[in-house]
Design a protein around this motif. Structure first.
Motif, mmCIF file in Angstrom:
data_model
loop_
_atom_site.group_PDB
_atom_site.id
_atom_site.type_symbol
_atom_site.label_atom_id
_atom_site.label_comp_id
_atom_site.label_asym_id
_atom_site.label_seq_id
_atom_site.Cartn_x
_atom_site.Cartn_y
_atom_site.Cartn_z
ATOM 1 N N ALA A 10 -11.054 5.706 5.372
ATOM 2 C CA ALA A 10 -10.752 4.323 5.741
ATOM 3 C C ALA A 10 -11.138 3.354 4.630
ATOM 4 N N VAL A 11 -12.301 3.544 4.029
ATOM 5 C CA VAL A 11 -12.744 2.652 2.953
ATOM 6 C C VAL A 11 -11.792 2.739 1.761
ATOM 7 N N LEU A 12 -11.439 3.954 1.362
ATOM 8 C CA LEU A 12 -10.550 4.140 0.205
ATOM 9 C C LEU A 12 -9.151 3.594 0.480
ATOM 10 N N THR A 13 -8.632 3.812 1.697
ATOM 11 C CA THR A 13 -7.301 3.311 2.046
ATOM 12 C C THR A 13 -7.265 1.799 2.024
ATOM 13 N N THR A 14 -8.305 1.169 2.551
ATOM 14 C CA THR A 14 -8.359 -0.293 2.566
ATOM 15 C C THR A 14 -8.295 -0.861 1.151
ATOM 16 N N LEU A 15 -9.045 -0.274 0.238
ATOM 17 C CA LEU A 15 -9.018 -0.742 -1.155
ATOM 18 C C LEU A 15 -7.632 -0.571 -1.765
ATOM 19 N N ALA A 16 -6.977 0.567 -1.495
ATOM 20 C CA ALA A 16 -5.636 0.803 -2.047
ATOM 21 C C ALA A 16 -4.624 -0.196 -1.489
ATOM 22 N N LEU A 17 -4.742 -0.525 -0.195
ATOM 23 C CA LEU A 17 -3.829 -1.496 0.409
ATOM 24 C C LEU A 17 -3.998 -2.883 -0.216
ATOM 25 N N LEU A 18 -5.202 -3.231 -0.607
ATOM 26 C CA LEU A 18 -5.431 -4.535 -1.223
ATOM 27 C C LEU A 18 -4.822 -4.619 -2.618
ATOM 28 N N PHE A 19 -4.847 -3.512 -3.354
ATOM 29 C CA PHE A 19 -4.368 -3.539 -4.740
ATOM 30 C C PHE A 19 -2.861 -3.261 -4.882
ATOM 31 N N MET A 20 -2.273 -2.478 -3.976
ATOM 32 C CA MET A 20 -0.895 -1.999 -4.138
ATOM 33 C C MET A 20 0.126 -3.127 -4.354
ATOM 34 N N PRO A 21 0.162 -4.178 -3.521
ATOM 35 C CA PRO A 21 1.208 -5.196 -3.698
ATOM 36 C C PRO A 21 0.980 -6.116 -4.897
ATOM 37 N N ASN A 22 -0.148 -5.934 -5.590
ATOM 38 C CA ASN A 22 -0.426 -6.732 -6.785
ATOM 39 C C ASN A 22 -0.210 -5.926 -8.064
ATOM 40 N N SER A 23 0.468 -4.794 -7.956
ATOM 41 C CA SER A 23 0.707 -3.947 -9.126
ATOM 42 C C SER A 23 1.512 -4.700 -10.181
ATOM 43 N N PRO A 24 1.027 -4.746 -11.414
ATOM 44 C CA PRO A 24 1.770 -5.478 -12.450
ATOM 45 C C PRO A 24 2.955 -4.703 -13.020
ATOM 46 N N THR A 25 2.926 -3.367 -12.915
ATOM 47 C CA THR A 25 4.006 -2.552 -13.469
ATOM 48 C C THR A 25 4.405 -1.469 -12.467
ATOM 49 N N LEU A 26 5.568 -0.888 -12.708
ATOM 50 C CA LEU A 26 6.071 0.172 -11.839
ATOM 51 C C LEU A 26 5.149 1.375 -11.831
ATOM 52 N N TRP A 27 4.611 1.749 -12.983
ATOM 53 C CA TRP A 27 3.808 2.973 -13.059
ATOM 54 C C TRP A 27 2.443 2.788 -12.420
ATOM 55 N N ILE A 28 1.911 1.584 -12.474
ATOM 56 C CA ILE A 28 0.665 1.323 -11.745
ATOM 57 C C ILE A 28 0.917 1.401 -10.247
ATOM 58 N N ALA A 29 2.069 0.888 -9.793
ATOM 59 C CA ALA A 29 2.417 0.995 -8.370
ATOM 60 C C ALA A 29 2.551 2.452 -7.944
ATOM 61 N N ALA A 30 3.167 3.278 -8.799
ATOM 62 C CA ALA A 30 3.307 4.704 -8.480
ATOM 63 C C ALA A 30 1.938 5.377 -8.397
ATOM 64 N N GLY A 31 1.023 5.006 -9.320
ATOM 65 C CA GLY A 31 -0.327 5.565 -9.279
ATOM 66 C C GLY A 31 -1.094 5.137 -8.048
ATOM 67 N N LEU A 32 -0.923 3.870 -7.644
ATOM 68 C CA LEU A 32 -1.598 3.388 -6.444
ATOM 69 C C LEU A 32 -1.033 4.026 -5.183
ATOM 70 N N LEU A 33 0.269 4.382 -5.191
ATOM 71 C CA LEU A 33 0.816 5.130 -4.060
ATOM 72 C C LEU A 33 0.108 6.475 -3.930
ATOM 73 N N TRP A 34 -0.161 7.118 -5.048
ATOM 74 C CA TRP A 34 -0.897 8.386 -5.058
ATOM 75 C C TRP A 34 -2.275 8.197 -4.412
ATOM 76 N N ILE A 35 -2.991 7.167 -4.838
ATOM 77 C CA ILE A 35 -4.327 6.907 -4.291
ATOM 78 C C ILE A 35 -4.243 6.553 -2.806
ATOM 79 N N LEU A 36 -3.280 5.698 -2.455
ATOM 80 C CA LEU A 36 -3.132 5.276 -1.061
ATOM 81 C C LEU A 36 -2.860 6.471 -0.161
ATOM 82 N N ASP A 37 -1.942 7.331 -0.556
ATOM 83 C CA ASP A 37 -1.597 8.456 0.300
ATOM 84 C C ASP A 37 -2.735 9.466 0.389
#
Length: 501
Positions: A92-119
């Motif tokens: 829960a703690v890790l997912t919450t952090l990923a949800l906060l950062f995901m929509p602020n991704s500056p590039t496509l590849w950072i968004a793809a990496g954050l999807l990895w962390i979120l999932d």
């Protein structure tokens, strides 16, 4: 166990089942935000449609790696918080952090990496929740327990999927400049993090767990049969899988085939490599135990693997292609900066909310269906309804009427999240409930990897990269899944061990 302790696992009350499943509302809140909005984020950051499946590959790959490992260790955990609850909280703690950062991704590849962390983070919490039902409930209550999880999945996903649309109605900006995620999506992800932490925290604080020795005494599953292992035969099989995978990789590279096929051929090669490593590994470890449990999985689980393959192939097709299908076919736009595209993308959020809402209603009906028709026929009926719902996207032109399609999808979704697990948990020993729930996730992840590898190629070669046909393929796959469940044997019961024995 004490002399006065019950000799069988006691049934739980409605509110006890409610509390133990409530955390799934939060998990699905995060999962639904991911499913409904990640393709939109990727397209906003510049991803072309035929690259979307490869960018999504992070999600199933993390589940493939994380769930059996978490299951293995949670089976062996006993702390002041119990067996499964420490993993609920960490995820829960890790997912919450990923949800906060995901929509602020500056590039496509950072968004793809954050999807990895979120999932990965969602999977850390989700896998023990599946085993938690098997731990806490007697066999006769497990279908109801998994149906309760489906109810909370539906409720959480309804609100999460609707959030961008509701925020737009409240006056929040639904469009943004090139490469920027709209405020409706960003604020929805922030709310998702808060809801997820609160819901999982409720389950952690309001439940208790049975110690491992008590679960062993109450175990009702058939004894696990260890299959004979021939090292020479296993080594030959491993080398064959490895050779086929390596040859496939070479052909993809040499012939210039679609890069998505690297995932499919790499999956084959990886399985061969893991088998080979198991034949060479000396001593015991998490890796050897998981590989041996995979080799010795119950027959019911092998039969359910086929059902899961076709079910999750269809679901993955729906998740990654519904936005493209609805915006292009029903709203006439494939431009992520256009108002029509964003209106269609928000409507997809409404449709996803609708199928989850119908799933919550279906979760109330499913226990009645099971009592009347049994686990297998009930799942056949629901999967067929889901397949027809997906097929109807190709024929309906008014987007409002797609809500009717989502009735069938909702019943299928509720059934997929409950009835296969009820069939499986009755076949799995209590001491291995976590690891087998994790291994069972292979048969959720592998079809998603196959879909990510093949769907883009199929659409490009046969259907002019029109995403609507991915939903047609998914509809057929869902109906096949329903038919395959008729082959699944329900396990024979073994009496629970008496307290005095």
């Amino acid at each position: 166990m004490s002399p006065t302790a019950p000799s069988h696992k006691p049934p739980l009350s409605f509110w006890q089942i409610w509390n133990m499943c409530f955390g799934f509302l939060g998990i699905q809140f995060g999962f639904a935000l991911q499913n409904a909005n990640v393709s939109r984020i990727f397209q906003t950051l510049g991803a072309p449609m035929d690259d979307i499946p490869m960018l999504w590959i992070a999600a199933p790959l993390t589940g493939l790696l994380v769930q059996p490992i978490v299951g293995y260790f949670s089976d062996r955990t006993w702390t002041g918080l119990g067996r499964r609850r420490p993993y609920f909280l960490a995820g829960a703690v890790l997912t919450t952090l990923a949800l906060l950062f995901m929509p602020n991704s500056p590039t496509l590849w950072i968004a793809a990496g954050l999807l990895w962390i979120l999932d990965a983070s969602i999977n850390i919490s989700m896998e023990p929740f599946r085993a938690f039902v098997g731990d806490q409930l007697p066999v006769r209550q497990r279908a109801s327990g998994y149906a309760m999880q489906s109810f909370f999945i539906g409720v959480g996903a309804v609100v999460a999927s609707l959030l961008p649309w509701l925020l737009e109605k409240a006056g929040v900006a639904n469009t943004a400049g090139p490469g920027e995620v709209p405020d409706t999506v960003r604020y929805a992800f922030y709310a998702g993090g808060a809801v997820l932490m609160a819901a999982i925290g409720w389950t952690v604080l309001r439940t208790r767990e049975y110690p491992p020795e008590t679960l062993r005494a109450w175990d009702e599953a058939p004894a696990l049969v260890r299959r004979a292992k021939d090292p020479a035969r296993m080594r030959g099989l491993a080398l064959a899988w490895l050779a086929v995978g390596v040859l496939g990789i070479a052909l993809v590279a040499g012939q210039g085939w679609a890069k998505e096929l690297y995932v499919f051929t790499g999956l084959i090669a990886s399985y061969g490599l893991l088998l080979l490593l198991r034949t060479l590994w000396r001593g015991e470890s998490a890796f050897t135990h998981i590989m041996d449990d995979l080799h010795d999985m119950p027959g019911t689980m092998r039969q359910l693997a086929v059902v899961q393959f076709f079910s999750w192939f269809a679901l993955f097709a729906m998740w990654i292609y519904t936005t493209g299908a609805v915006t292009s076919v029903h709203y006439g736009s494939s431009d992520p900066t256009a108002a029509a595209y964003n209106e269609g993308a928000n409507w997809v959020g409404v449709l996803f909310a609708a199928y989850n809402g119908f799933a919550a209603l279906a979760a109330i009906v499913i226990p009645w269906m099971v009592k009347r028709w049994g686990l297998r026929v009930s799942h056949l009926v629901n999967a067929t309804l889901g397949g027809l719902g997906l097929l109807s996207f190709a024929f309906i032109r008014d987007p409002q009427w797609l809500l009717l399609s989502m009735v069938g999808v909702g019943f299928a979704w509720a059934s997929i999240l409950s009835l296969p697990y009820a069939l499986l948990s009755d076949s799995v020993p209590a001491a291995k409930m976590g690891v087998y729930m994790g291994i069972f996730n292979f048969f959720i992840v592998i079809p998603q990897l196959v879909a990510a590898s093949l769907l883009g190629v199929l659409l490009k070669v046969f259907f002019g990269t029109q995403p609507i046909y991915a939903l047609v393929i998914g509809g057929v796959s869902m109906i096949v899944a329903g038919l395959c469940v008729l082959r699944v044997r329900e396990p024979a019961r073994q009496p629970a061990v008496a307290a005095a024995s």
